[in-house]
Structures are given as structure tokens and as C-alpha cells.
Design a protein around this motif. Sequence first.
Motif, PDB file in Angstrom:
ATOM      1  N   LYS A  54       0.837  -1.206   0.000  1.00  0.00           N
ATOM      2  CA  LYS A  54       0.000   0.000   0.000  1.00  0.00           C
ATOM      3  C   LYS A  54       0.866   1.248   0.000  1.00  0.00           C
ATOM      4  CE  LYS A  54      -4.261  -1.849   2.036  1.00  0.00           C
ATOM      5  NZ  LYS A  54      -5.173  -1.839   3.205  1.00  0.00           N
ATOM      6  N   GLY A  55       1.880   1.276   0.844  1.00  0.00           N
ATOM      7  CA  GLY A  55       2.776   2.418   0.851  1.00  0.00           C
ATOM      8  C   GLY A  55       3.626   2.500  -0.396  1.00  0.00           C
ATOM      9  N   VAL A  56       4.108   1.352  -0.853  1.00  0.00           N
ATOM     10  CA  VAL A  56       4.904   1.324  -2.081  1.00  0.00           C
ATOM     11  C   VAL A  56       4.087   1.847  -3.254  1.00  0.00           C
ATOM     12  CG1 VAL A  56       6.117  -0.181  -3.712  1.00  0.00           C
ATOM     13  CG2 VAL A  56       6.374  -0.558  -1.255  1.00  0.00           C
ATOM     14  N   ASP A  57       2.820   1.459  -3.320  1.00  0.00           N
ATOM     15  CA  ASP A  57       1.968   1.919  -4.415  1.00  0.00           C
ATOM     16  C   ASP A  57       1.711   3.421  -4.335  1.00  0.00           C
ATOM     17  OD1 ASP A  57       1.846  -0.572  -5.543  1.00  0.00           O
ATOM     18  OD2 ASP A  57      -0.104  -1.103  -4.688  1.00  0.00           O
ATOM     19  N   THR A  58       1.659   3.972  -3.129  1.00  0.00           N
ATOM     20  CA  THR A  58       1.539   5.426  -2.998  1.00  0.00           C
ATOM     21  C   THR A  58       2.765   6.105  -3.589  1.00  0.00           C
ATOM     22  OG1 THR A  58       0.180   5.247  -1.001  1.00  0.00           O
ATOM     23  CG2 THR A  58       1.313   7.340  -1.369  1.00  0.00           C
ATOM     24  N   PHE A  59       3.934   5.631  -3.209  1.00  0.00           N
ATOM     25  CA  PHE A  59       5.157   6.174  -3.795  1.00  0.00           C
ATOM     26  C   PHE A  59       5.157   6.000  -5.313  1.00  0.00           C
ATOM     27  CE2 PHE A  59       7.282   5.494   0.473  1.00  0.00           C
ATOM     28  CZ  PHE A  59       7.549   6.832   0.703  1.00  0.00           C
ATOM     29  N   ARG A  60       4.680   4.851  -5.788  1.00  0.00           N
ATOM     30  CA  ARG A  60       4.667   4.574  -7.220  1.00  0.00           C
ATOM     31  C   ARG A  60       3.831   5.617  -7.973  1.00  0.00           C
ATOM     32  NH1 ARG A  60       5.469  -0.343  -9.129  1.00  0.00           N
ATOM     33  NH2 ARG A  60       4.668  -1.263  -7.200  1.00  0.00           N
ATOM     34  N   THR A  61       2.679   5.960  -7.408  1.00  0.00           N
ATOM     35  CA  THR A  61       1.820   6.960  -8.035  1.00  0.00           C
ATOM     36  C   THR A  61       2.562   8.275  -8.228  1.00  0.00           C
ATOM     37  OG1 THR A  61      -0.168   5.968  -7.075  1.00  0.00           O
ATOM     38  CG2 THR A  61      -0.312   8.275  -7.766  1.00  0.00           C
ATOM     39  N   PHE A  62       3.281   8.700  -7.210  1.00  0.00           N
ATOM     40  CA  PHE A  62       3.986   9.982  -7.282  1.00  0.00           C
ATOM     41  C   PHE A  62       5.235   9.894  -8.153  1.00  0.00           C
ATOM     42  CE2 PHE A  62       1.078  10.750  -3.909  1.00  0.00           C
ATOM     43  CZ  PHE A  62       0.886  12.122  -3.895  1.00  0.00           C
ATOM     44  N   VAL A  63       5.905   8.742  -8.172  1.00  0.00           N
ATOM     45  CA  VAL A  63       7.063   8.551  -9.054  1.00  0.00           C
ATOM     46  C   VAL A  63       6.644   8.634 -10.510  1.00  0.00           C
ATOM     47  CG1 VAL A  63       8.773   6.876  -9.857  1.00  0.00           C
ATOM     48  CG2 VAL A  63       8.455   7.252  -7.398  1.00  0.00           C
ATOM     49  N   GLU A  64       5.565   7.931 -10.864  1.00  0.00           N
ATOM     50  CA  GLU A  64       5.090   7.960 -12.248  1.00  0.00           C
ATOM     51  C   GLU A  64       4.694   9.366 -12.663  1.00  0.00           C
ATOM     52  OE1 GLU A  64       3.268   3.380 -12.382  1.00  0.00           O
ATOM     53  OE2 GLU A  64       1.932   5.107 -12.092  1.00  0.00           O
ATOM     54  N   SER A  65       4.038  10.095 -11.764  1.00  0.00           N
ATOM     55  CA  SER A  65       3.624  11.455 -12.072  1.00  0.00           C
ATOM     56  C   SER A  65       4.833  12.382 -12.201  1.00  0.00           C
ATOM     57  CB  SER A  65       2.677  11.971 -10.978  1.00  0.00           C
ATOM     58  OG  SER A  65       2.258  13.285 -11.255  1.00  0.00           O
ATOM     59  N   TRP A  66       5.867  12.136 -11.399  1.00  0.00           N
ATOM     60  CA  TRP A  66       7.088  12.950 -11.498  1.00  0.00           C
ATOM     61  C   TRP A  66       7.702  12.845 -12.885  1.00  0.00           C
ATOM     62  CZ3 TRP A  66      10.116  16.500  -9.074  1.00  0.00           C
ATOM     63  CH2 TRP A  66      11.421  16.638  -9.550  1.00  0.00           C
ATOM     64  N   TYR A  67       7.875  11.614 -13.380  1.00  0.00           N
ATOM     65  CA  TYR A  67       8.530  11.422 -14.674  1.00  0.00           C
ATOM     66  C   TYR A  67       7.679  11.923 -15.839  1.00  0.00           C
ATOM     67  CZ  TYR A  67      12.516   9.010 -12.708  1.00  0.00           C
ATOM     68  OH  TYR A  67      13.660   8.731 -12.011  1.00  0.00           O
ATOM     69  N   ALA A  68       6.379  11.939 -15.649  1.00  0.00           N
ATOM     70  CA  ALA A  68       5.506  12.501 -16.683  1.00  0.00           C
ATOM     71  C   ALA A  68       5.529  14.026 -16.671  1.00  0.00           C
ATOM     72  CB  ALA A  68       4.080  11.998 -16.492  1.00  0.00           C
ATOM     73  N   GLY A  69       6.085  14.610 -15.631  1.00  0.00           N
ATOM     74  CA  GLY A  69       6.144  16.056 -15.493  1.00  0.00           C
ATOM     75  C   GLY A  69       4.966  16.645 -14.735  1.00  0.00           C
ATOM     76  N   ASN A  70       3.942  15.835 -14.465  1.00  0.00           N
ATOM     77  CA  ASN A  70       2.725  16.355 -13.845  1.00  0.00           C
ATOM     78  C   ASN A  70       2.941  16.743 -12.383  1.00  0.00           C
ATOM     79  OD1 ASN A  70       1.330  15.850 -16.267  1.00  0.00           O
ATOM     80  ND2 ASN A  70       0.907  13.747 -15.646  1.00  0.00           N
ATOM     81  N   PHE A  71       3.619  15.880 -11.622  1.00  0.00           N
ATOM     82  CA  PHE A  71       3.854  16.208 -10.224  1.00  0.00           C
ATOM     83  C   PHE A  71       4.806  17.395 -10.095  1.00  0.00           C
ATOM     84  CE2 PHE A  71       5.919  15.272  -5.991  1.00  0.00           C
ATOM     85  CZ  PHE A  71       4.833  15.685  -5.240  1.00  0.00           C
ATOM     86  N   GLN A  72       5.669  17.550 -11.067  1.00  0.00           N
ATOM     87  CA  GLN A  72       6.522  18.740 -11.067  1.00  0.00           C
ATOM     88  C   GLN A  72       5.668  20.008 -11.180  1.00  0.00           C
ATOM     89  OE1 GLN A  72       9.690  18.294 -13.987  1.00  0.00           O
ATOM     90  NE2 GLN A  72       9.802  16.095 -13.573  1.00  0.00           N
ATOM     91  N   ASP A  73       4.641  19.967 -12.032  1.00  0.00           N
ATOM     92  CA  ASP A  73       3.737  21.120 -12.141  1.00  0.00           C
ATOM     93  C   ASP A  73       3.025  21.382 -10.815  1.00  0.00           C
ATOM     94  OD1 ASP A  73       4.391  21.437 -14.821  1.00  0.00           O
ATOM     95  OD2 ASP A  73       2.712  20.207 -15.518  1.00  0.00           O
ATOM     96  N   VAL A  74       2.722  20.306 -10.081  1.00  0.00           N
ATOM     97  CA  VAL A  74       2.043  20.454  -8.789  1.00  0.00           C
ATOM     98  C   VAL A  74       2.945  21.168  -7.787  1.00  0.00           C
ATOM     99  CG1 VAL A  74       1.162  19.198  -6.781  1.00  0.00           C
ATOM    100  CG2 VAL A  74       0.490  18.485  -9.085  1.00  0.00           C
ATOM    101  N   ILE A  75       4.166  20.703  -7.623  1.00  0.00           N
ATOM    102  CA  ILE A  75       5.009  21.257  -6.561  1.00  0.00           C
ATOM    103  C   ILE A  75       5.543  22.647  -6.902  1.00  0.00           C
ATOM    104  CG2 ILE A  75       5.664  18.997  -5.666  1.00  0.00           C
ATOM    105  CD1 ILE A  75       8.347  19.298  -7.058  1.00  0.00           C
ATOM    106  N   PHE A  76       5.585  22.996  -8.193  1.00  0.00           N
ATOM    107  CA  PHE A  76       6.031  24.331  -8.580  1.00  0.00           C
ATOM    108  C   PHE A  76       4.862  25.301  -8.800  1.00  0.00           C
ATOM    109  CE2 PHE A  76       9.816  21.873 -10.003  1.00  0.00           C
ATOM    110  CZ  PHE A  76      10.774  22.533  -9.236  1.00  0.00           C
ATOM    111  N   HIS A  77       3.643  24.835  -8.564  1.00  0.00           N
ATOM    112  CA  HIS A  77       2.465  25.677  -8.779  1.00  0.00           C
ATOM    113  C   HIS A  77       2.510  26.904  -7.867  1.00  0.00           C
ATOM    114  CE1 HIS A  77      -1.506  26.442 -10.352  1.00  0.00           C
ATOM    115  NE2 HIS A  77      -2.015  26.538  -9.130  1.00  0.00           N
ATOM    116  N   GLU A  78       2.164  28.058  -8.407  1.00  0.00           N
ATOM    117  CA  GLU A  78       2.318  29.305  -7.663  1.00  0.00           C
ATOM    118  C   GLU A  78       1.304  29.477  -6.546  1.00  0.00           C
ATOM    119  OE1 GLU A  78       2.221  32.540 -10.378  1.00  0.00           O
ATOM    120  OE2 GLU A  78       4.144  32.040 -11.338  1.00  0.00           O
ATOM    121  N   HIS A  79       0.126  28.888  -6.692  1.00  0.00           N
ATOM    122  CA  HIS A  79      -0.943  29.114  -5.709  1.00  0.00           C
ATOM    123  C   HIS A  79      -1.279  27.781  -5.040  1.00  0.00           C
ATOM    124  CE1 HIS A  79      -1.253  33.046  -7.514  1.00  0.00           C
ATOM    125  NE2 HIS A  79      -1.448  32.491  -8.703  1.00  0.00           N
TER     126      HIS A  79
END
Length: 421
Positions: free
Chosen positions: A354-379
Motif C-alpha cells: 500500500k505504501g509502495v503503491d503510494t510512492f509509485r503513483t507519485f514517481v510515475e507522475s514525477w517522470y511525466a512532469g505532472n507532479f513537477q507542475d504540482v510542486i512548482f504551482h504558484e498558488h
Amino acid sequence: MFNKQKHPRKTGMTERCEVLIIGAGPAGAVAAALLRQQGRHVVMLEREQFPRFSIGESLLPQSMQYIEQAGMLRAVVEAGFQYKNGAAFVRGDQYTSFDFRDKHSPGWGTTYQVQRAGFDLLLATQAARQGADLRYRHQVLAADFSGAAAQLTVADPDGIAYRIEAGFVLDASGFGRVLPRLLDLEQPSNFPVRGAIFTHIADGIDDPQFDRNKIRICVHPEHCDVWYWLIPFANGRCSIGVVAEQSFLAQFQGNETERLQALVDAEPTQRRLLANAQWDTPARQIVGYASNVKSLWGKGYALLGNAGEFLDPVFSSGVTIAMKSASLAAACLQRQLDGAEPDWESEFAIPLKKGVDTFRTFVESWYAGNFQDVIFHEHQQDDIRRMISSILAGYAWDVSNPYVSESRRRLAALESICKPR
């Protein structure tokens, strides 16, 4: 109860123990300490001689819970490792940082950045001081789980083979993946084949704005799926590395140090920060490190940490997952060795995944660039930011966090909001 035999290699007798642990890294050391607290007879077999180089130096605060549980907290705190309170991210001229003390989940908000050679030796030594029988340069050659107890063939430092009968075996061999290889448990990871080139350097960083209390993750200026880590240590050194698909890394020529220097020079903020660095240690490369197995447990054994599954280094989750697996396995073994019948799937494998799969979700989003947009979002909303901070701090098993309990749905919704228009 198994009784330890004296000098079995001299008599040709089979040695016996309650629990045999393959590997003395963080997963093995924590498991050994927890089992010693139960009064178990534990033998730890480590193929190498500690201290030895290992990559993966930035711990997550969640791991401090297991270090404390294993009775090793004072030793770690007093060792003088680099204090860590968060993570900083850089993408072009964008910068953001997370302070792990400001998070949704209860528990530790700080930890350390460690040179693994000394850190792993410290944990292994602590396990031995608690009574684990720690043996360096002993290598498992074969394993047979067909009988009532596991039968392992081991080579000692002189190459002399001997046998150990164990009531249970924990494989904490990391990338050595001893039981997955011997028992044909390996299966391909669904991640692309990526590689990492890395080394330790005297960083020479004199920028007063640089925060040595945080790991620094930097995105390549042109490729969102290529990233750098910079992990400061307490002695003016740091770990520096780059991660990318192998096809990208293959474009850079020369030895590993020259390739890594060229990659660092391609990112302006890294190049500026490390202008005074002394590249005094040859760089190394690992390729295809992502791994998976058919099952995390079987009759008489369980796989801990990287021996079972390794995702990706981007969020430094490896040591935390390893220690979590050790804690879960020790709890199951306490029941099993006391005569109960734990359900290893529901009490070990499923909770760990369960925890590994949580990390997996965020890892996949990081490489797609989507999670990067989340953490750099201005608001950013403060409550959501604290939930994300919790996951980055390693609290990937805290189901009170919606980004854990519903990680894919919640993160997908957040990505759509933060996507640049």
C-alpha cells in the motif's frame, strides 16, 4: 527453540538458528534488532565487509520511527550525521522547498543525510550489540525450503561451505536479491530502464543561500524525465548524481566521471553551485535498478526492502520501505515463532505494498512532469501542501492522508488544477 551449535564448520554438523537474515544493510539490521528484542536466535550473513560504499544517502523522517523502535536512535543521533529537515526542488528559475516538520501526518519531521558506509556499519554494529550473530563475507550459495525448516548452503570468507538450518529466512540482500535469484522469483518492473551515474565529491559550495539541511532535486532544463540529486553531508562533501533513461545517458562519452561532469554542466544552477567542487572520487553507474518479484513471501521466507521491489530513487524512499518491511516482518515472526499462524499476505505483503503503491503513483507522475507542475504551482493551498509534505517525508502508509488513501484519484485531480494553461 533451535540451539546454536559450536563450530559447525569444524565438525561438519549443520548449524541451526531461529531466524537467518541475508544482508546486514538497514532492513537486515533493523529486523535483527527487533527480533533480538523478542529473544530470538538471529544469524545475519553479509556478503561484503562493512564499511562498504552504498548509494541512497538521504533518509526520510518516517524511517526514524523504525530506528527508534529498533533501539538504535541514540547511536544514530550521536553519530554526527548531516541534519535534514526537508527537500528543495529546482526547475529552471523555479524553486520550491518542503519543510517536513510542516506536514499532515504525526511523527518525526526531521532526519539525517548519511554516508551509507558509516551509517550501515553503525546499524549493523548496533544489531550485533543487541545479540545478533553478525558474519561478514559469508555468502549464501543455495537455499532449500522444501522441508520443515529452511536449509541454506553458505560459503565463509575462506570459501569453505557449511550448512545452516533456519526456522525462517529474511532476505535483506538489497540489489543482490539472493532469494529472488535462487528461487526464480524475479519479474520485470513496469518502469522504463533507467540508469544513474553518481559519486561523492568535496562540494566547495560557498553560496550563502544554499540549504545544506535539505536534499536538492533539480530537473534537467530540457527533459522533465531527467533529474539530478545533490545530498549534502556534514563534512563538506555531498552525493551528486543524475537519473535518466539509458538511451539519454548513452549520448555522453568518456569515463563515468567525465559523463557526470558533462551532465552537471548542462544544468546552469548545478554548474554554478559546484564551480569549486573537487571531483576526487571516480563516478559509478547502475542501470536497470527497478525490480519486482512474483511474491514478497513464501513458505519459510520473506523478502525485505530492495530484495523485493525497488521503484526509483527520486523521493529517497528506499531505506524507509526497507525499514517498514523489517518492522512488518518482525511482527509477523513474533506470532509465528510463538506458535500462531500469521497471514503473511494480509499482514505483511498487502500493508507494505500500500505504501509502495503510494510512492509509485507519485514517481510515475514525477517522470511525466505532472507532479513537477504540482510542486512548482504558484498558488498552493496550505492543507494540500502539508499532505504532499507528509508523503515526501515518507508517511506513505498514513491513510488519514487523502493522497495516500486515494492517491491516484486525488493526485490526478490536483494535476488537472495545476497543469499550465
